[in-house]
Design a protein around this motif. Structure first.
Motif, PDB file in Angstrom:
ATOM      1  N   HIS A  93      10.886  10.629  11.628  1.00 33.30           N
ATOM      2  CA  HIS A  93       9.754  10.817  12.549  1.00 33.30           C
ATOM      3  C   HIS A  93       9.154   9.477  12.999  1.00 33.30           C
ATOM      4  N   HIS A  94       9.654   8.352  12.441  1.00 30.49           N
ATOM      5  CA  HIS A  94       9.205   7.029  12.900  1.00 30.49           C
ATOM      6  C   HIS A  94      10.195   6.387  13.875  1.00 30.49           C
ATOM      7  N   TRP A  95      11.391   6.961  14.038  1.00 30.68           N
ATOM      8  CA  TRP A  95      12.394   6.322  14.889  1.00 30.68           C
ATOM      9  C   TRP A  95      12.028   6.515  16.354  1.00 30.68           C
ATOM     10  N   LEU A 103      24.780   5.379   2.159  1.00 29.05           N
ATOM     11  CA  LEU A 103      23.857   4.565   2.960  1.00 29.05           C
ATOM     12  C   LEU A 103      22.516   5.289   3.006  1.00 29.05           C
ATOM     13  N   GLU A 104      21.437   4.559   2.699  1.00 25.76           N
ATOM     14  CA  GLU A 104      20.102   5.155   2.850  1.00 25.76           C
ATOM     15  C   GLU A 104      19.407   4.486   4.032  1.00 25.76           C
ATOM     16  N   ILE A 105      18.920   5.306   4.962  1.00 28.42           N
ATOM     17  CA  ILE A 105      18.239   4.769   6.148  1.00 28.42           C
ATOM     18  C   ILE A 105      16.730   4.845   5.937  1.00 28.42           C
ATOM     19  N   LEU A 147       1.022   4.204  -2.855  1.00 26.72           N
ATOM     20  CA  LEU A 147       0.711   5.595  -2.513  1.00 26.72           C
ATOM     21  C   LEU A 147       1.856   6.525  -2.903  1.00 26.72           C
ATOM     22  N   VAL A 148       3.086   6.189  -2.478  1.00 27.45           N
ATOM     23  CA  VAL A 148       4.185   7.123  -2.770  1.00 27.45           C
ATOM     24  C   VAL A 148       4.508   7.158  -4.259  1.00 27.45           C
ATOM     25  N   GLY A 149       4.225   6.036  -4.946  1.00 28.42           N
ATOM     26  CA  GLY A 149       4.440   6.009  -6.395  1.00 28.42           C
ATOM     27  C   GLY A 149       3.580   7.048  -7.099  1.00 28.42           C
ATOM     28  N   MET A 208       0.846  -1.211   0.000  1.00 32.72           N
ATOM     29  CA  MET A 208       0.000   0.000   0.000  1.00 32.72           C
ATOM     30  C   MET A 208       0.875   1.252   0.000  1.00 32.72           C
ATOM     31  N   TYR A 209       1.932   1.229   0.834  1.00 33.79           N
ATOM     32  CA  TYR A 209       2.814   2.398   0.916  1.00 33.79           C
ATOM     33  C   TYR A 209       3.443   2.676  -0.453  1.00 33.79           C
ATOM     34  N   ASP A 210       3.945   1.609  -1.078  1.00 33.16           N
ATOM     35  CA  ASP A 210       4.628   1.754  -2.369  1.00 33.16           C
ATOM     36  C   ASP A 210       3.683   2.362  -3.410  1.00 33.16           C
ATOM     37  N   ASP A 222      17.972  -1.821  11.963  1.00 30.34           N
ATOM     38  CA  ASP A 222      17.369  -0.745  12.754  1.00 30.34           C
ATOM     39  C   ASP A 222      18.374   0.400  12.833  1.00 30.34           C
ATOM     40  N   VAL A 223      17.911   1.617  12.590  1.00 32.49           N
ATOM     41  CA  VAL A 223      18.817   2.779  12.656  1.00 32.49           C
ATOM     42  C   VAL A 223      19.473   2.898  14.042  1.00 32.49           C
ATOM     43  N   GLY A 224      18.827   2.340  15.069  1.00 32.19           N
ATOM     44  CA  GLY A 224      19.392   2.438  16.437  1.00 32.19           C
ATOM     45  C   GLY A 224      20.562   1.491  16.661  1.00 32.19           C
ATOM     46  N   VAL A 243      18.951   0.451   4.166  1.00 32.41           N
ATOM     47  CA  VAL A 243      18.637  -0.351   5.348  1.00 32.41           C
ATOM     48  C   VAL A 243      17.241   0.039   5.828  1.00 32.41           C
ATOM     49  N   ASP A 244      16.467  -0.960   6.194  1.00 33.31           N
ATOM     50  CA  ASP A 244      15.091  -0.686   6.629  1.00 33.31           C
ATOM     51  C   ASP A 244      14.675  -1.728   7.660  1.00 33.31           C
ATOM     52  N   ILE A 245      13.872  -1.292   8.623  1.00 34.57           N
ATOM     53  CA  ILE A 245      13.454  -2.193   9.698  1.00 34.57           C
ATOM     54  C   ILE A 245      12.405  -3.210   9.225  1.00 34.57           C
ATOM     55  N   GLY A 294      12.632   2.030   2.605  1.00 31.14           N
ATOM     56  CA  GLY A 294      11.276   1.714   2.165  1.00 31.14           C
ATOM     57  C   GLY A 294      11.286   0.863   0.898  1.00 31.14           C
ATOM     58  N   PRO A 295      10.399   1.179  -0.059  1.00 27.47           N
ATOM     59  CA  PRO A 295      10.316   0.350  -1.266  1.00 27.47           C
ATOM     60  C   PRO A 295      11.429   0.606  -2.281  1.00 27.47           C
ATOM     61  N   GLY A 296      12.420   1.414  -1.926  1.00 22.79           N
ATOM     62  CA  GLY A 296      13.623   1.537  -2.746  1.00 22.79           C
ATOM     63  C   GLY A 296      13.533   2.486  -3.925  1.00 22.79           C
TER      64      GLY A 296
END
Ligand SMILES: C[S@@+](CC[C@H](N)C(=O)[O-])C[C@H]1O[C@@H](n2cnc3c(N)ncnc32)[C@H](O)[C@@H]1O
Length: 229
Positions: free
Chosen positions: A149-151, A74-76, A48-50, A44-46, A128-130, A99-101, A79-81
Motif C-alpha cells: 500500500h506504499h508502492w 526475496l522479501e520486499i 512500534l511494530v516490535g 520509531m517504526y521498529d 525499489d520494488v519498481g 530489499v527496502d527503499i 523494513g527493520p528485518g
C-alpha cells in the motif's frame, strides 16, 4: 519586546540560516519516510511494530517456512528485518534477501541480522520494488508484509516480482484489508491490481487472513511454468 526575547529570536533565526541545508535535508528525509512507512524515522517504526506485530510476524513466518524450506526467498519492503531474521532463525536452510527503499531500514535490518549471527544467510539491500536490482528468475519465493500500500505503482511492482521469480515460484503479499486501506475497495482492487500484472487473473488468489481479526489480506500469486517447447 524584552531584550531577552530579541536575543532568543536572533539566535533562532541565525541557527535557521546556518543550518538551513541540514534542516531542509531532515525535512525531506522525514517526508520520504512518512510516504514509505507512515512514521518519521525507522527507529520509531521498529519500536512500534516490535510491540504490536510480533504475533503477525510469527504467523507469517510459519506460513512461509512451510512453503519455502531450503530455498532462496526475496522479501520486499523488509523494513527493520524482523520477519527475515525470524525466518533465518526458524528455517536453517533458507537464504533470505530483503530489499527496502529506505537506507535507514536496511541499516537497522542488517544490524538485527548481524546480532542474530545470520549475515551469511540473511542480508538486506536498498532497492525499489519498481526496479528490482536482481536478474530474472533468481528466487523460489517472494514475500512482502504491509508494504504494497506504499508502492507508487503496485502493478509495476508486481511485474518486477513476477520477473525475478522462478517459473513455478510463488509470491505471498500480506497487506491491509480494505477497511484499513480504503483504496483496496473490498479487497477487489487488490485482485484487479494483480490481474493487471503479468501474473494475470488465473494465478491470483486474495485470501482474508488471519480469520479472527480481518485486518489483513494475503495475495497469493503464482508465476506459471513455461510449457516445454
Ligand atoms: C509499513 S513498512 C513494513 C515493513 C515490514 N515489512 C513490516 O511488516 O514491518 C513498509 C516498508 O516498505 C518499504 N517500501 C515502501 N515503498 C517501497 C518501494 N517502492 N520499494 C521497496 N520498499 C518500499 C518502506 O521503506 C518500509 O520499510
Amino acid at each position: 519586546m524584552h531584550r531577552r526575547y530579541w536575543l532568543a529570536l536572533i539566535v533562532v533565526l541565525g541557527a535557521t540560516v546556518l543550518y538551513r541545508n541540514r534542516l531542509r535535508a531532515y525535512l525531506k528525509q522525514t517526508s520520504a519516510n512518512v510516504r514509505a512507512f507512515d512514521l518519521p524515522t525507522a527507529g520509531m517504526y521498529d519500536t512500534l511494530v516490535g510491540t504490536v506485530l510480533e504475533g503477525f510476524y510469527a504467523r507469517v513466518a510459519s506460513d512461509v517456512a512451510a512453503a519455502y524450506p531450503r530455498r532462496t526467498l526475496l522479501e520486499i519492503g523488509s523494513g527493520p528485518g524482523r520477519l527475515a531474521v525470524r525466518l533465518g532463525r526458524d528455517v536453517p536452510n533458507l537464504a533470505v534477501i530483503g530489499v527496502d527503499i529506505s537506507d535507514a531500514m536496511v541499516e537497522r535490518a542488517t544490524r538485527r541480522a548481524a546480532g542474530a549471527g545470520l549475515l551469511e544467510r540473511v542480508r538486506f539491500e536498498v532497492g525499489d520494488v519498481g526496479v528490482l536490482p536482481f536478474a530474472d528468475g533468481g528466487f523460489d519465493g517472494v514475500v512482502s508484509t504491509l508494504s504494497l500500500h506504499h508502492w507508487p505503482d503496485p502493478v509495476k511492482g508486481l511485474a518486477e516480482i513476477h520477473r525475478v521469480l522462478k517459473p513455478g515460484g510463488e509470491a505471498r503479499i500480506y497487506d491491509l484489508a480494505h477497511w484499513l486501506w480504503p483504496p483496496a475497495q473490498g479487497d477487489d482492487r487488490l485482485a484487479h491490481i494483480a490481474a493487471a500484472s503479468p501474473f494475470g487473473g488465473g494465478n491470483v488468489e486474495v485470501v482474508p487472513w488471519p480469520g479472527a481479526v480481518p485486518a489483513f489480506v494475503l495475495l497469493r500469486l503464482r508465476r506459471t511454468r513455461e510449457a516445454p517447447s
